[in-house]
Design a protein around this motif. Structure first.
Motif, short mmCIF file in Angstrom:
data_model
loop_
_atom_site.label_atom_id
_atom_site.label_comp_id
_atom_site.label_asym_id
_atom_site.label_seq_id
_atom_site.Cartn_x
_atom_site.Cartn_y
_atom_site.Cartn_z
N THR A 1 0.84 -1.19 0.00
CA THR A 1 0.00 0.00 0.00
C THR A 1 0.88 1.25 0.00
OG1 THR A 1 -1.63 -1.17 1.33
CG2 THR A 1 -1.85 1.21 1.22
N GLU A 2 0.55 2.21 -0.84
CA GLU A 2 1.32 3.45 -0.89
C GLU A 2 1.05 4.28 0.36
OE1 GLU A 2 1.73 5.84 -4.63
OE2 GLU A 2 0.86 7.42 -3.37
N GLN A 3 2.12 4.62 1.07
CA GLN A 3 2.03 5.46 2.26
C GLN A 3 2.34 6.92 1.93
OE1 GLN A 3 1.38 3.33 5.56
NE2 GLN A 3 0.60 2.61 3.61
N SER A 4 3.19 7.13 0.94
CA SER A 4 3.51 8.46 0.40
C SER A 4 3.78 8.28 -1.08
CB SER A 4 4.77 9.04 1.05
OG SER A 4 4.53 9.56 2.32
N GLY A 5 3.42 9.27 -1.87
CA GLY A 5 3.67 9.18 -3.31
C GLY A 5 2.60 9.90 -4.10
N SER A 6 2.55 9.65 -5.39
CA SER A 6 1.66 10.42 -6.26
C SER A 6 0.18 10.19 -5.97
CB SER A 6 1.96 10.13 -7.73
OG SER A 6 1.81 8.75 -7.99
N TYR A 7 -0.22 8.96 -5.60
CA TYR A 7 -1.62 8.73 -5.26
C TYR A 7 -2.00 9.53 -4.02
CZ TYR A 7 -5.99 6.48 -3.91
OH TYR A 7 -7.31 6.26 -3.54
N MET A 8 -1.17 9.44 -2.98
CA MET A 8 -1.47 10.16 -1.74
C MET A 8 -1.42 11.67 -1.95
SD MET A 8 -2.47 7.99 0.32
CE MET A 8 -2.84 9.29 1.48
N ASP A 9 -0.52 12.14 -2.81
CA ASP A 9 -0.50 13.57 -3.13
C ASP A 9 -1.83 14.00 -3.72
OD1 ASP A 9 2.11 13.59 -2.26
OD2 ASP A 9 3.00 13.85 -4.25
N SER A 10 -2.39 13.17 -4.59
CA SER A 10 -3.68 13.49 -5.21
C SER A 10 -4.82 13.47 -4.19
CB SER A 10 -3.98 12.52 -6.35
OG SER A 10 -3.04 12.69 -7.39
N VAL A 11 -4.74 12.58 -3.21
CA VAL A 11 -5.73 12.56 -2.13
C VAL A 11 -5.74 13.91 -1.42
CG1 VAL A 11 -6.30 11.54 0.12
CG2 VAL A 11 -5.71 10.05 -1.80
#
Length: 199
Positions: free
Chosen positions: A33-43
């Motif tokens: 699971t992504e904890q930091s990165g582009s998906y979380m930035d978009s969240v």
């Protein structure tokens, strides 16, 4: 190269991997699971877009820092705000500090969020993003912990990913306050506190 493994990291939340995928760094938990990165930035971009257009916070507190992507977004959107990041893992604190070294308005604090809120000062915006892989940290299921943050913040964002039952419980406790839910793909964020939320 589309995928590059950069580091294996031992953290208080277990072993994690720092990788580069499509040119951006991502921190992945053991369950990938992504904890930091582009998906979380978009969240977090989705959360910040929900704020009133002329809203200019002076203080922003992040509970959960990862490698610092969301804090960097916040300082870009609100360059005059003082931003505090609370991260309980020393390794992640070090990595985030390296990536945020040029950002003069960010203060990283290595501390347990549950202990830190006992001395928490009021914050214009508080962002709760405390996870171990797919699941939220146990304190995010503690209504008293969340109520303390909400009561010390003008606006509070709580990222609960797919665990919407947490927000169901929070909604009952803070029913007099305006609140709404924001969605980015499978991630849900609860937004609480400001009169602006009534519109």
């Amino acid at each position: 190269m589309l995928f590059q493994k950069l580091h294996e990291i031992d953290t208080r939340n277990g072993r994690m991997r720092l990788v580069k995928l499509f040119g951006s760094e991502r921190l992945l938990a053991e369950d990938r699971t992504e904890q930091s990165g582009s998906y979380m930035d978009s969240v977090w971009k989705t959360a910040f877009k929900a704020l009133p257009k002329k809203y200019t916070p002076q203080t922003i507190t992040f509970f959960g820092v990862g490698i610092g992507g969301a804090l960097k977004l916040a300082t870009k959107k609100f360059p005059s705000a003082k931003i505090i990041g609370i991260e309980w893992d020393p390794t992640l604190c070090t990595i985030a500090a390296e990536r945020l070294a040029e950002e003069k308005n960010i203060l990283l604090v290595e501390a347990d969020a549950e202990e830190w809120i006992t001395q928490m000062l009021p914050s214009d915006i508080s962002c709760v993003d405390l996870f171990t892989g797919l699941d939220v940290a146990p304190c995010v299921r503690n209504i008293d912990f969340l109520r303390k943050i909400i009561s010390n913040s003008h606006i509070t964002f709580i990222n609960i990913y797919i665990h919407t039952e947490i927000l169901d419980n929070v909604d009952k406790v803070v029913a007099p306050l305006p609140h709404k839910r924001l969605q980015y793909y499978t991630s849900t964020i609860g937004m609480y506190g400001s009169p602006h939320l009534r519109s």
